[in-house]
Design an enzyme around this catalytic site. Sequence first.
Site, short mmCIF file in Angstrom:
data_model
loop_
_atom_site.label_atom_id
_atom_site.label_comp_id
_atom_site.label_asym_id
_atom_site.label_seq_id
_atom_site.Cartn_x
_atom_site.Cartn_y
_atom_site.Cartn_z
N LYS A 231 8.14 24.25 4.59
CA LYS A 231 7.37 25.13 5.46
C LYS A 231 7.64 24.78 6.92
CE LYS A 231 3.32 25.87 2.46
NZ LYS A 231 3.50 27.31 2.27
N ARG A 305 2.39 28.60 -8.81
CA ARG A 305 2.52 29.33 -10.08
C ARG A 305 3.16 28.46 -11.16
NH1 ARG A 305 5.92 33.88 -7.08
NH2 ARG A 305 4.68 32.96 -5.39
#
Length: 451
Positions: A231, A305
């Site tokens: 990020k 996920r």
Amino acid sequence: MVKLWNGEAVQWHLTFCMEGKAGSLEAGKAAGQLLVHLGSREKLTAEELRRIAAKSVKQVQNLGGNLVLLDVAAAVEILKEEGLAAVVQGAELALYHQENWKEKSEDKSDIQLYLTATEDVDGGAILAETTVVDRWVCFARDLVNCPSNKLTPVLLAEAVVQAAAGLDVEVQVLDDKVTRTLGMEAFHAVGDSSANPPRLIVLRYRGGGEAAPIALVGKGVTFDSGGYSLKPSTGMRGMKGDMAGGAAVCAAVLALAENQAAINVTAVIPAVENRISSSSFLPDDVIGSMSGKTIEIGSTDAEGRLILADAITYAIRYEKACKVVDIATLTGAMARMLGGVAIGVMANDDNFFTALQDAAGRSGEKFWRVPDYPEYKQLIESQVADLYNSSDSCGAIAAGMFLSAFAEDTPWLHLDIAGAAWSGKLSQPYQPKGATGVGVTTLYQLCRSFA
Ligand code: BES
Ligand code: ZN
Ligand code: ZN
């Protein structure tokens, strides 16, 4: 924090009244008296009352009051139990204070609120139930606000064990050896990236006899750096809160247990750090999962996920869940779309979604359903594996479609709280700066509705 009034001396007397502009305060005739206007009878809702209660107690607190009487008879006459609960909740959640680690802590003296008893409802019972839920919402906030160096997966598991002490809840912490033996390869792809080992935290509350439990699966990423799909530094701020879903499911189960709800519920929290190291997974990797499905890694930042996939399979196979709800700070796309106002939902079962909406009607939290049309399956197709974990478009839907592949035929709801987990410009007056604890009250109400 809120008690029924027994004639104790107070400094402030707030009278809720059915007139004026909703939410406005007006000085009363005597010193220390305030009128809290509720607007028109027809328009008053429990959520509006929650907001008004939050605003007015914060104002009184700013005025230096710490013994405050709330005379809520007018509101309770209209909204009954729901009205009383809303006042209590708005006030208690608004007065939350974040922990800090300053050398000299400012002593904010705690404000004591009293409620006038009314003949319309059993105030004591409602107060007792609501106060318990509020306390667990604040517990969830504490976990989310806690910095990652003080809340690694192992420390999170310890905090959960401690929180459950004294309650009729079984907490089992599966360490990395056990989860590896179980074949949780997707969970480990992320979890092995850090020297702080992963944990699978399971809480079981059995208040409902022999029935199969509802599973609440919460994303427990104690820090999300993005991994090798790193990020940008600005996007990394706040990622200590990437376990907000895990905190919410833990809090909901403990609240149900403390209030002795007649249901069976199991919380499953895959707890990991997503870091960069020589044991990290990499973009382009193909990994396995407990379900047997293989996954091509498009981005190591789509880690939520992966751990949820294995946790959902675990909940269905090992905990024999009859229904699954997952809750996660899952996608920036959902956060950008909904901001802090609403929670995005994907559902594979209309009745279950209706139950969620009913629960939301009682909690005041807002939910917005995104579609799962078959066309969207293309988003998660891979040339080399059964599934692809990333997507260039429709990010929030792709994440939901990915998880739905693991829920298979079990009735399932997916709640994406990426926007709602932190307070911001669009937050409610009962959501102070920092973690909101969003999801706890709705999950509580949802599970209770199956009692
Ligand atoms: N934890 C983030 C999602 C997030 C973003 C939560 C902002 C709260 C605020 C998640 O793991 C993530 O990074 N998702 C990626 C997925 C993408 C790489 C497919 C995203 O949404 O950008
Ligand atoms: Zn991520
Ligand atoms: Zn994440």
